[in-house]
Design a protein around this motif. Structure first.
Motif, PDB file in Angstrom:
ATOM      1  N   ALA A 162      65.637 -10.441 -46.181  1.00 45.28           N
ATOM      2  CA  ALA A 162      65.024 -11.068 -46.637  1.00 45.28           C
ATOM      3  C   ALA A 162      66.220 -12.363 -46.389  1.00 45.28           C
ATOM      4  N   PHE A 163      66.172 -12.707 -45.019  1.00 43.60           N
ATOM      5  CA  PHE A 163      66.543 -14.402 -44.190  1.00 43.60           C
ATOM      6  C   PHE A 163      66.505 -15.453 -44.517  1.00 43.60           C
ATOM      7  N   SER A 164      65.563 -15.270 -45.952  1.00 46.97           N
ATOM      8  CA  SER A 164      65.701 -16.935 -46.429  1.00 46.97           C
ATOM      9  C   SER A 164      65.703 -17.124 -47.542  1.00 46.97           C
ATOM     10  N   ILE A 165      66.440 -15.968 -48.238  1.00 49.16           N
ATOM     11  CA  ILE A 165      67.204 -16.341 -49.259  1.00 49.16           C
ATOM     12  C   ILE A 165      68.820 -15.936 -49.302  1.00 49.16           C
ATOM     13  N   ALA A 166      68.981 -15.175 -48.404  1.00 45.84           N
ATOM     14  CA  ALA A 166      70.643 -14.559 -48.088  1.00 45.84           C
ATOM     15  C   ALA A 166      71.698 -15.605 -48.306  1.00 45.84           C
ATOM     16  N   GLY A 167      72.484 -15.152 -48.848  1.00 47.64           N
ATOM     17  CA  GLY A 167      73.730 -16.012 -49.257  1.00 47.64           C
ATOM     18  C   GLY A 167      73.476 -17.444 -50.308  1.00 47.64           C
ATOM     19  N   LYS A 168      72.452 -17.197 -50.925  1.00 46.67           N
ATOM     20  CA  LYS A 168      71.949 -18.139 -51.713  1.00 46.67           C
ATOM     21  C   LYS A 168      71.943 -17.354 -53.488  1.00 46.67           C
ATOM     22  N   ASN A 169      72.349 -16.205 -52.875  1.00 46.63           N
ATOM     23  CA  ASN A 169      72.614 -15.906 -54.998  1.00 46.63           C
ATOM     24  C   ASN A 169      71.672 -15.480 -55.819  1.00 46.63           C
ATOM     25  N   GLU A 170      70.796 -15.129 -54.893  1.00 46.86           N
ATOM     26  CA  GLU A 170      68.774 -14.663 -55.070  1.00 46.86           C
ATOM     27  C   GLU A 170      68.682 -13.434 -55.005  1.00 46.86           C
ATOM     28  N   ALA A 171      68.924 -13.237 -54.016  1.00 48.55           N
ATOM     29  CA  ALA A 171      68.759 -11.345 -54.416  1.00 48.55           C
ATOM     30  C   ALA A 171      68.611 -10.361 -55.775  1.00 48.55           C
ATOM     31  N   ASP A 172      67.530  -9.902 -55.799  1.00 48.80           N
ATOM     32  CA  ASP A 172      67.422  -8.784 -56.563  1.00 48.80           C
ATOM     33  C   ASP A 172      67.990  -7.517 -56.251  1.00 48.80           C
ATOM     34  N   GLU A 173      69.294  -7.094 -57.221  1.00 47.45           N
ATOM     35  CA  GLU A 173      69.621  -5.638 -56.380  1.00 47.45           C
ATOM     36  C   GLU A 173      68.857  -4.166 -57.485  1.00 47.45           C
ATOM     37  N   THR A 174      68.182  -4.497 -57.740  1.00 50.41           N
ATOM     38  CA  THR A 174      67.298  -3.414 -58.446  1.00 50.41           C
ATOM     39  C   THR A 174      66.771  -2.101 -57.744  1.00 50.41           C
ATOM     40  N   SER A 175      65.893  -2.542 -56.646  1.00 47.01           N
ATOM     41  CA  SER A 175      65.747  -1.584 -55.525  1.00 47.01           C
ATOM     42  C   SER A 175      66.556  -0.584 -54.912  1.00 47.01           C
ATOM     43  N   PHE A 176      67.940  -1.639 -54.912  1.00 53.25           N
ATOM     44  CA  PHE A 176      68.530  -1.104 -53.988  1.00 53.25           C
ATOM     45  C   PHE A 176      69.806  -0.160 -54.717  1.00 53.25           C
ATOM     46  N   ARG A 177      69.787  -0.259 -56.445  1.00 55.61           N
ATOM     47  CA  ARG A 177      70.483   0.269 -57.604  1.00 55.61           C
ATOM     48  C   ARG A 177      69.814   1.071 -57.025  1.00 55.61           C
ATOM     49  N   ASN A 178      68.748   1.488 -57.554  1.00 58.50           N
ATOM     50  CA  ASN A 178      67.891   2.041 -57.514  1.00 58.50           C
ATOM     51  C   ASN A 178      67.801   3.945 -56.726  1.00 58.50           C
ATOM     52  N   ALA A 179      67.914   2.764 -55.153  1.00 61.56           N
ATOM     53  CA  ALA A 179      68.381   3.211 -53.936  1.00 61.56           C
ATOM     54  C   ALA A 179      69.521   4.678 -54.220  1.00 61.56           C
ATOM     55  N   LEU A 180      70.638   4.029 -55.021  1.00 58.89           N
ATOM     56  CA  LEU A 180      71.717   4.372 -54.819  1.00 58.89           C
ATOM     57  C   LEU A 180      71.703   6.048 -56.428  1.00 58.89           C
ATOM     58  N   TYR A 181      70.920   5.220 -57.331  1.00 58.09           N
ATOM     59  CA  TYR A 181      70.806   6.228 -57.913  1.00 58.09           C
ATOM     60  C   TYR A 181      69.804   8.036 -57.730  1.00 58.09           C
ATOM     61  N   LEU A 182      68.564   7.108 -56.880  1.00 53.80           N
ATOM     62  CA  LEU A 182      67.759   8.362 -56.579  1.00 53.80           C
ATOM     63  C   LEU A 182      68.953   9.252 -55.868  1.00 53.80           C
ATOM     64  N   ALA A 183      69.481   8.805 -54.665  1.00 55.46           N
ATOM     65  CA  ALA A 183      70.189   9.345 -53.994  1.00 55.46           C
ATOM     66  C   ALA A 183      70.983  10.968 -54.037  1.00 55.46           C
ATOM     67  N   ASN A 184      72.129  10.191 -55.939  1.00 55.81           N
ATOM     68  CA  ASN A 184      72.477  10.709 -56.774  1.00 55.81           C
ATOM     69  C   ASN A 184      71.675  12.104 -57.214  1.00 55.81           C
ATOM     70  N   ASP A 185      70.515  11.662 -57.584  1.00 59.81           N
ATOM     71  CA  ASP A 185      69.877  11.948 -58.372  1.00 59.81           C
ATOM     72  C   ASP A 185      69.516  13.639 -57.718  1.00 59.81           C
ATOM     73  N   ILE A 186      68.977  13.266 -56.532  1.00 66.09           N
ATOM     74  CA  ILE A 186      68.205  14.066 -54.902  1.00 66.09           C
ATOM     75  C   ILE A 186      70.097  15.048 -54.868  1.00 66.09           C
ATOM     76  N   ILE A 187      70.859  14.622 -54.538  1.00 63.22           N
ATOM     77  CA  ILE A 187      71.455  15.797 -54.296  1.00 63.22           C
ATOM     78  C   ILE A 187      72.418  16.549 -55.200  1.00 63.22           C
ATOM     79  N   ARG A 188      72.065  15.708 -56.803  1.00 62.91           N
ATOM     80  CA  ARG A 188      72.152  16.669 -57.522  1.00 62.91           C
ATOM     81  C   ARG A 188      70.878  18.240 -57.942  1.00 62.91           C
ATOM     82  N   GLN A 189      69.929  17.444 -57.744  1.00 61.01           N
ATOM     83  CA  GLN A 189      68.808  18.545 -57.816  1.00 61.01           C
ATOM     84  C   GLN A 189      68.937  20.476 -56.745  1.00 61.01           C
TER      85      GLN A 189
END
Length: 347
Positions: free
Chosen positions: A308-335
Motif C-alpha cells: 500500500a505505497f499510496s498511503i504509506a507514511g500518512k498514518n492511514e493504514a488499518d492494522e486490523t488484518s496484521f493484528r489478526n494475523a498475529l493472533y492467528l499465529a498464536n492460536d495455531i501454535i497453541r492448537q
C-alpha cells in the motif's frame, strides 16, 4: 533459547518488517502498541531500531516502547523486542518504492526464517513486501509463500486465506492466468485438498472438516460445454480424496457458490486459481482477513493486503488484518501443541 524456555514463557512470534517504505512498519507499531498483546505472546520485530524509531516519530506514537536486541537468544519476555538485523542507517522514503526497501525486506525475512527453522521462535508473521523489488540473483521467488515452502523442504504448501469461519485456499498461486489450465492437474488438486483437510484438523481443531471444491470454468463447465477440466481433472481428484471417507464436495460454480452464501456450509473452500478465491474472500473480509501458509512444519501468517505505497507514511493504514494475523499465529501454535499432547496421551 531451548525447549524448556518455550514451556516456561509465552510463545515467541517473529515479525518481519517488510518493505520499509510501505505500510509494514506502521501496522506493526499500531498492532503492538496495546500492551495487552504481551500477555498472549512475545513479539520480536526483525528489522532495525532506527526504522522503528523513525516510524514511531512519524506516526506520533512516542509512547510505543520496545527493547532492542542483537540476537534471539537475548529476547525479553513481556516486552516488544526489535532484533537489529542490520546496524547501518538507511534512507526511508514512505510511499516511494525503491531497491532499498526490497533489499532490507529480504534481509529481515532471511534472518527470521533462520531462527524459525532452528526452533528459536515459534512462528512468524510477515509484513508486506514488493514482489518486484525483492528480486535479485540470490532471491528469485514470486513471494513469501514460495520462499517459505522451499525453506521448509516441501514441494507444495497451501495459500489459505482465513477470516473467522471463512477459509479459502488456492490450487495455483502467483502465476499468469494463461498458465493456470496446464498447472491444474488431478495430482495437484489432490495434494491441495489433503493439505487443507490436515490443516483444518491440526491447526484449526476441526475433527471432521467439510471441504468444497470450485470448478475452473464458468458454470463449472456446464457438463463439458464450457470446458472439460471439471470432468477430466477436478471430479476425479475429488473422488480420490472422498474414497478416504473425507467430506469433499464439488465442483461448484464460483459465482453462485459465493453469491448464495453456500460457503457458510463448509469449513474450507478450494479455488483453482488466485483471483477466483481471493476476489470473493477480500470482498467479504478485506482489512480483517489473514493469509496463512498451511502445509508447512512451521507457522507463518500475514495480513491479506500488500505494501500500500499510496498511503504509506500518512498514518492511514488499518492494522486490523496484521493484528489478526498475529493472533492467528498464536492460536495455531497453541492448537498444534494441544494436538501434539493429545497424540502423546493416546500412545
Amino acid at each position: 533459547m531451548g525447549e524448556s524456555s518455550h514451556k516456561k514463557n509465552k510463545p515467541v512470534i517473529g515479525i518481519t518488517i517488510g518493505d520499509v517504505n510501505g505500510i509494514g512498519p506502521e501496522v506493526i507499531i499500531k498492532s503492538l502498541e496495546d500492551n495487552r498483546i504481551l500477555k498472549q505472546f512475545t513479539p520480536v520485530i526483525y528489522g532495525s531500531g532506527k526504522v522503528i524509531s523513525y516510524y514511531r516519530k512519524n506516526l506520533d506514537k512516542e509512547d510505543f516502547n520496545y527493547q532492542q536486541i542483537s540476537s534471539i537468544e537475548k529476547v525479553i519476555h513481556r516486552k516488544v523486542n526489535v532484533l537489529n538485523v542490520w546496524d547501518e542507517a538507511i534512507e526511508i522514503n514512505p510511499g516511494h518504492p525503491n531497491e532499498t526497501g526490497g533489499k532490507y525486506a529480504v534481509l529481515s525475512l532471511q534472518r527470521a526464517v533462520a531462527d524459525l527453522k532452528d526452533g528459536k521462535i515459534n512462528a512468524i508473521t510477515t509484513a508486506p513486501l514488493s514482489k518486484e523489488l525483492v528480486q535479485s540473483d540470490e532471491f528469485k521467488f514470486p513471494g513469501h509463500t514460495e520462499y517459505l515452502t522451499q525453506e521448509a523442504g516441501e514441494k507444495e504448501s497451501l495459500m489459505f486465506l482465513v477470516h473467522e469461519g471463512l477459509r479459502v485456499g488456492v490450487v495455483t498461486g502467483h502465476i499468469p492466468l494463461k498458465e493456470v489450465s496446464s498447472k491444474v492437474t488431478k495430482e495437484k488438486i489432490v495434494i491441495k485438498i489433503q493439505k487443507m483437510l490436515k490443516s483444518l484438523q491440526k491447526d484449526f481443531g476441526i475433527k471432521k472438516p467439510r471441504v468444497a471444491v470450485l470448478g475452473m470454468n464458468p458454470h463449472a463447465g456446464e457438463n463439458g460445454l464450457l470446458g472439460d477440466e471439471e470432468e477430466k481433472v477436478i471430479i476425479p481428484a475429488i473422488n480420490e480424496v472422498k474414497s478416504g471417507h473425507h467430506i469433499v464436495a464439488g465442483p461448484f460454480p464460483s459465482d453462485g457458490f459465493f453469491g448464495m452464501g453456500t460457503y457458510k456450509q463448509y469449513d474450507g473452500v478450494l479455488a483453482m486459481y488466485h483471483d477466483q478465491g481471493l476476489i470473493p474472500f477480500k470482498t467479504l473480509a478485506f482489512e480483517e482477513g489473514i493469509n496463512y501458509t498451511a502445509g508447512l512444519p512451521f507457522v507463518r501468517t500475514s495480513p491479506d493486503h500488500g505494501t500500500a505505497f499510496s498511503i504509506a507514511g500518512k498514518n492511514e493504514a488499518d492494522e486490523t488484518s496484521f493484528r489478526n494475523a498475529l493472533y492467528l499465529a498464536n492460536d495455531i501454535i497453541r492448537q498444534r501443541n494441544e494436538s501434539q499432547f493429545a497424540s502423546e496421551d493416546e500412545k
